[in-house]
Design a protein around this motif. Sequence first.
Motif, PDB file in Angstrom:
ATOM      1  N   ARG A 143      58.198  -3.781   2.519  1.00  0.00           N
ATOM      2  CA  ARG A 143      57.929  -4.563   3.738  1.00  0.00           C
ATOM      3  C   ARG A 143      56.478  -5.028   3.771  1.00  0.00           C
ATOM      4  NH1 ARG A 143      56.078  -3.089   8.918  1.00  0.00           N
ATOM      5  NH2 ARG A 143      56.775  -4.496  10.587  1.00  0.00           N
ATOM      6  N   ALA A 144      55.565  -4.121   3.415  1.00  0.00           N
ATOM      7  CA  ALA A 144      54.148  -4.484   3.425  1.00  0.00           C
ATOM      8  C   ALA A 144      53.829  -5.521   2.347  1.00  0.00           C
ATOM      9  CB  ALA A 144      53.302  -3.230   3.227  1.00  0.00           C
ATOM     10  N   LYS A 145      54.437  -5.371   1.186  1.00  0.00           N
ATOM     11  CA  LYS A 145      54.091  -6.249   0.070  1.00  0.00           C
ATOM     12  C   LYS A 145      54.801  -7.590   0.143  1.00  0.00           C
ATOM     13  CE  LYS A 145      53.859  -6.309  -4.986  1.00  0.00           C
ATOM     14  NZ  LYS A 145      54.093  -5.556  -6.238  1.00  0.00           N
ATOM     15  N   VAL A 146      56.093  -7.573   0.520  1.00  0.00           N
ATOM     16  CA  VAL A 146      56.902  -8.787   0.458  1.00  0.00           C
ATOM     17  C   VAL A 146      56.946  -9.519   1.794  1.00  0.00           C
ATOM     18  CG1 VAL A 146      59.211  -9.684   0.006  1.00  0.00           C
ATOM     19  CG2 VAL A 146      58.306  -7.821  -1.395  1.00  0.00           C
ATOM     20  N   ILE A 147      57.183  -8.784   2.863  1.00  0.00           N
ATOM     21  CA  ILE A 147      57.305  -9.423   4.174  1.00  0.00           C
ATOM     22  C   ILE A 147      55.935  -9.781   4.741  1.00  0.00           C
ATOM     23  CG2 ILE A 147      58.209  -9.210   6.513  1.00  0.00           C
ATOM     24  CD1 ILE A 147      60.344  -9.330   4.356  1.00  0.00           C
ATOM     25  N   LYS A 148      55.036  -8.786   4.757  1.00  0.00           N
ATOM     26  CA  LYS A 148      53.693  -9.027   5.302  1.00  0.00           C
ATOM     27  C   LYS A 148      52.790  -9.754   4.315  1.00  0.00           C
ATOM     28  CE  LYS A 148      53.470  -5.012   8.406  1.00  0.00           C
ATOM     29  NZ  LYS A 148      52.693  -3.785   8.750  1.00  0.00           N
ATOM     30  N   LYS A 149      53.188  -9.760   3.042  1.00  0.00           N
ATOM     31  CA  LYS A 149      52.387 -10.380   1.970  1.00  0.00           C
ATOM     32  C   LYS A 149      50.972  -9.807   1.899  1.00  0.00           C
ATOM     33  CE  LYS A 149      54.893 -14.735   1.647  1.00  0.00           C
ATOM     34  NZ  LYS A 149      56.062 -14.243   2.371  1.00  0.00           N
ATOM     35  N   ASP A 150      50.901  -8.489   2.028  1.00  0.00           N
ATOM     36  CA  ASP A 150      49.619  -7.789   1.959  1.00  0.00           C
ATOM     37  C   ASP A 150      49.201  -7.683   0.490  1.00  0.00           C
ATOM     38  OD1 ASP A 150      47.430  -6.153   2.111  1.00  0.00           O
ATOM     39  OD2 ASP A 150      48.374  -4.628   3.365  1.00  0.00           O
ATOM     40  N   TYR A 151      48.275  -8.530   0.084  1.00  0.00           N
ATOM     41  CA  TYR A 151      47.863  -8.568  -1.320  1.00  0.00           C
ATOM     42  C   TYR A 151      46.949  -7.403  -1.695  1.00  0.00           C
ATOM     43  CZ  TYR A 151      43.687 -10.663   0.803  1.00  0.00           C
ATOM     44  OH  TYR A 151      42.585 -10.911   1.585  1.00  0.00           O
TER      45      TYR A 151
ATOM     46  N   ARG B 227      48.625  -1.704  -3.562  1.00  0.00           N
ATOM     47  CA  ARG B 227      48.677  -1.331  -4.963  1.00  0.00           C
ATOM     48  C   ARG B 227      49.861  -0.381  -5.177  1.00  0.00           C
ATOM     49  NH1 ARG B 227      46.052  -5.041  -4.664  1.00  0.00           N
ATOM     50  NH2 ARG B 227      43.926  -5.432  -5.371  1.00  0.00           N
ATOM     51  N   PHE B 228      50.203  -0.121  -6.439  1.00  0.00           N
ATOM     52  CA  PHE B 228      51.406   0.664  -6.723  1.00  0.00           C
ATOM     53  C   PHE B 228      51.317   2.070  -6.140  1.00  0.00           C
ATOM     54  CE2 PHE B 228      48.580   1.896 -10.149  1.00  0.00           C
ATOM     55  CZ  PHE B 228      48.880   3.231 -10.368  1.00  0.00           C
ATOM     56  N   TYR B 229      50.121   2.658  -6.098  1.00  0.00           N
ATOM     57  CA  TYR B 229      49.994   4.023  -5.592  1.00  0.00           C
ATOM     58  C   TYR B 229      50.173   4.101  -4.079  1.00  0.00           C
ATOM     59  CZ  TYR B 229      45.202   2.228  -5.112  1.00  0.00           C
ATOM     60  OH  TYR B 229      44.105   1.452  -4.819  1.00  0.00           O
ATOM     61  N   HIS B 230      50.126   2.958  -3.410  1.00  0.00           N
ATOM     62  CA  HIS B 230      50.376   2.969  -1.968  1.00  0.00           C
ATOM     63  C   HIS B 230      51.831   3.297  -1.649  1.00  0.00           C
ATOM     64  CE1 HIS B 230      46.668   0.205  -1.500  1.00  0.00           C
ATOM     65  NE2 HIS B 230      46.360   1.432  -1.100  1.00  0.00           N
ATOM     66  N   PHE B 231      52.680   3.238  -2.652  1.00  0.00           N
ATOM     67  CA  PHE B 231      54.086   3.590  -2.464  1.00  0.00           C
ATOM     68  C   PHE B 231      54.216   4.993  -1.877  1.00  0.00           C
ATOM     69  CE2 PHE B 231      58.047   5.503  -3.916  1.00  0.00           C
ATOM     70  CZ  PHE B 231      58.986   4.521  -3.642  1.00  0.00           C
TER      71      PHE B 231
ATOM     72  N   ASP C  40      44.189 -13.262   6.063  1.00  0.00           N
ATOM     73  CA  ASP C  40      44.587 -14.369   5.193  1.00  0.00           C
ATOM     74  C   ASP C  40      45.742 -13.988   4.272  1.00  0.00           C
ATOM     75  OD1 ASP C  40      43.218 -12.529   3.730  1.00  0.00           O
ATOM     76  OD2 ASP C  40      41.872 -13.958   2.741  1.00  0.00           O
ATOM     77  N   ALA C  41      46.502 -12.936   4.633  1.00  0.00           N
ATOM     78  CA  ALA C  41      47.584 -12.456   3.769  1.00  0.00           C
ATOM     79  C   ALA C  41      48.664 -13.501   3.572  1.00  0.00           C
ATOM     80  CB  ALA C  41      48.199 -11.181   4.348  1.00  0.00           C
ATOM     81  N   GLY C  42      48.972 -14.271   4.627  1.00  0.00           N
ATOM     82  CA  GLY C  42      50.034 -15.263   4.522  1.00  0.00           C
ATOM     83  C   GLY C  42      49.774 -16.302   3.456  1.00  0.00           C
ATOM     84  N   GLU C  43      48.504 -16.664   3.257  1.00  0.00           N
ATOM     85  CA  GLU C  43      48.165 -17.708   2.285  1.00  0.00           C
ATOM     86  C   GLU C  43      47.877 -17.124   0.914  1.00  0.00           C
ATOM     87  OE1 GLU C  43      47.723 -21.455   0.848  1.00  0.00           O
ATOM     88  OE2 GLU C  43      48.402 -20.863   2.844  1.00  0.00           O
ATOM     89  N   ILE C  44      46.973 -16.129   0.873  1.00  0.00           N
ATOM     90  CA  ILE C  44      46.576 -15.554  -0.412  1.00  0.00           C
ATOM     91  C   ILE C  44      47.678 -14.673  -0.978  1.00  0.00           C
ATOM     92  CG2 ILE C  44      44.873 -14.093  -1.573  1.00  0.00           C
ATOM     93  CD1 ILE C  44      42.828 -14.980   0.420  1.00  0.00           C
ATOM     94  N   GLY C  45      48.466 -14.034  -0.106  1.00  0.00           N
ATOM     95  CA  GLY C  45      49.483 -13.088  -0.546  1.00  0.00           C
ATOM     96  C   GLY C  45      50.710 -13.697  -1.163  1.00  0.00           C
ATOM     97  N   LYS C  46      50.737 -15.020  -1.333  1.00  0.00           N
ATOM     98  CA  LYS C  46      51.904 -15.665  -1.928  1.00  0.00           C
ATOM     99  C   LYS C  46      52.162 -15.172  -3.344  1.00  0.00           C
ATOM    100  CE  LYS C  46      51.426 -19.963   0.720  1.00  0.00           C
ATOM    101  NZ  LYS C  46      51.071 -21.388   0.647  1.00  0.00           N
ATOM    102  N   GLY C  47      51.089 -14.792  -4.039  1.00  0.00           N
ATOM    103  CA  GLY C  47      51.247 -14.338  -5.428  1.00  0.00           C
ATOM    104  C   GLY C  47      51.422 -12.842  -5.555  1.00  0.00           C
ATOM    105  N   ALA C  48      51.647 -12.144  -4.420  1.00  0.00           N
ATOM    106  CA  ALA C  48      51.798 -10.694  -4.479  1.00  0.00           C
ATOM    107  C   ALA C  48      53.066 -10.287  -5.212  1.00  0.00           C
ATOM    108  CB  ALA C  48      51.800 -10.110  -3.064  1.00  0.00           C
ATOM    109  N   VAL C  49      54.068 -11.151  -5.202  1.00  0.00           N
ATOM    110  CA  VAL C  49      55.335 -10.879  -5.869  1.00  0.00           C
ATOM    111  C   VAL C  49      55.407 -11.684  -7.161  1.00  0.00           C
ATOM    112  CG1 VAL C  49      57.839 -11.048  -5.668  1.00  0.00           C
ATOM    113  CG2 VAL C  49      56.481 -10.400  -3.682  1.00  0.00           C
ATOM    114  N   ALA C  50      55.876 -11.049  -8.214  1.00  0.00           N
ATOM    115  CA  ALA C  50      55.966 -11.710  -9.516  1.00  0.00           C
ATOM    116  C   ALA C  50      56.980 -12.852  -9.479  1.00  0.00           C
ATOM    117  CB  ALA C  50      56.352 -10.700 -10.584  1.00  0.00           C
ATOM    118  N   ASP C  51      56.825 -13.778 -10.399  1.00  0.00           N
ATOM    119  CA  ASP C  51      57.751 -14.897 -10.520  1.00  0.00           C
ATOM    120  C   ASP C  51      58.858 -14.503 -11.487  1.00  0.00           C
ATOM    121  OD1 ASP C  51      59.069 -17.255 -10.642  1.00  0.00           O
ATOM    122  OD2 ASP C  51      57.404 -18.457 -11.399  1.00  0.00           O
ATOM    123  N   TYR C  52      60.062 -14.301 -10.959  1.00  0.00           N
ATOM    124  CA  TYR C  52      61.184 -13.850 -11.764  1.00  0.00           C
ATOM    125  C   TYR C  52      62.029 -15.008 -12.295  1.00  0.00           C
ATOM    126  CZ  TYR C  52      60.122  -9.269  -9.790  1.00  0.00           C
ATOM    127  OH  TYR C  52      59.501  -8.111  -9.432  1.00  0.00           O
ATOM    128  N   ARG C  53      61.619 -16.233 -12.016  1.00  0.00           N
ATOM    129  CA  ARG C  53      62.424 -17.369 -12.433  1.00  0.00           C
ATOM    130  C   ARG C  53      62.327 -17.580 -13.948  1.00  0.00           C
ATOM    131  NH1 ARG C  53      59.894 -21.821  -8.646  1.00  0.00           N
ATOM    132  NH2 ARG C  53      58.063 -20.733  -9.443  1.00  0.00           N
TER     133      ARG C  53
END
Length: 600
Positions: free
Chosen positions: A246-254, A257-261, A275-288
């Motif tokens: 939720r924090a990484k994908v929905i909130k786009k909190d860039y 880190r993995f240890y925050h799990f 500025d998470a909405g704008e900068i956080g777009k790349g928080a998720v890898a491109d699976y295409r």
Amino acid sequence: MPTLHQFDYLFAFGVIFCTLDAYQIGANDVANSWATSVSSKSVTMKQAILGAAIFEFLGAVLVGGRVSSTIKNGIIPADVFKNDAGLQLLGFVNAIFISSLWLTLATYMSWPVSTTYSIVSAVLGVGIAVGGFDAPSWGWNGGKGMAAIWGGLVIAPAMAAGFGAIIFLLVKYIVLKRKDSTRWGLITGPIWFFIVACVLTMSIIYKGSPQLNLEDMSPGKTAAVILLTGLVVGILSVLFWVPYVRAKVIKKDYTIRFYHFFYGPFLWNRPAPADAGEIGKGAVADYRIRDHKEGDVVNDPIKVYGNPDSMAEQATMADQATVTEEAGNDEKAPRKTDSLEGSSDVAHAIPLESKLEKELEVPQHPIEGPWILPKNIWIVLRHRAYPFVHKMLTHGAGVDVHARQAGTGTKDAERMQKIYGRAVQYPNETEHIFSFMQVMTACTASFAHGANDLSNAIGPFSVIYYTWKNGVPAGKESDVEVWMLVYGAATLVLGLATYGYNIMSVLGNRITLVSPSRGFCMELGGAITVILASQYGIPVSTTMCITGATIGVGLCNGDVKSIAWRSIGWIYLGWILTIVVVAIASACLLAIVINAPRLN
């Protein structure tokens, strides 16, 4: 009885070819557990090698079979060797020799064959050479005869295709095709984790834990263990996985880190940067696997991707501007291309060091004087031998599997792109959710594989070792010592690390477009097939199961042309040839040896 020292040379051959067999199992068979995860971009090749190194090794050493069937799968009777220790030793050395050579050839030819079928066919040939055509069990024989093996060529892929298709259709209409698929993926995530944990627990109980004897538990205890494991994993996913995603994908909190799990619930109210909405777009890898096109499902092309087409175009223009600036007013400066990937103009604009310059480069550590001097020996070991060995061991981790699957730089590239174009791609955020479950299935499948299928190499070797050491034929079962499992597991991991890419390249995206959601369904469908087959005595191969599940999920695209049937035909040919070629080669070679003229 004393050790059969007159057959020391046979034991030495047994060690050599057991090592080769275990290496090729790692290169050929372990790819079944990780090929779809690498193809979907859920893990990198390096991460797959690390995962296999951990889980294959733990599965083999901790819960691997300490007792191995002397006559593999009951194909030939135990008394076929007529209490002749030397003949049994020779027979199993012959079997492991033929099996290892065939797996080497198959891996080189990019055939993902069944390692189980390979050793079974080799033992079949031994039985024919020693006892004639009446010695093997040609009928069904409780799922262990040759009729069952031939039937498995059709049964396993068909079952896996059905289960894979059913699971993907559920995922597709419950999550992927929803208006807000990411939200639905997050809501249903714990349920998927529960199902996956139950299925994988059954996989370990029924197929991958002979040492723990878990299959001997009562039905009530077995059901309790399975449901309790699934419930625990489901609860843990609610506490830790949901807040993290939720924090990484929905909130786009860039800043995540993995240890925050492991922060779990404390992430729920963690404020995201302004500025998470704008900068956080790349928080998720491109699976295409291919560029975005009309018909693909997106949550919101502007909010989620920032319009992928325009982003790719802007990135291309930016790269073009950079290279053009460096090139000055050169008329051969690169032109604007249609896609960021495969921009040959940009690639060739960057100056590259020529091979001639490399060859003429003066070594930084020249050898002066006799090579035997301690200084020169150190230079050879540190600056010549070490880089060569390091490059050889790490080469497999650096291979671009996706480029090989897509046929990049070959005439086959256009055909594969057409196949990919017939499959719908779903939002990266939603695919990211399923990447966690896919890695979970891959790790468990790898653990079960190490516990169960390493015996394809170590089982025959345990017979060779027992017969050679004790001077008497091995009975129906022979002990497998821990050092054998450790040695075999280490060799198996080495095989995947150095040569596994060759088989991974013909699975996954080489058959159809694979994404984390699809790959998760493929692996889960294959695992269910193995479980049911094990319970009902139906012989199946993990290779055939994952291939069948890939076909089943691919057909859910609603277009038979979304599957590379040419690749399927090539793989199927390898399965058939494994049985025919290995059995004939094993029988012929052993018959020639045991019937050769001898001098008294």
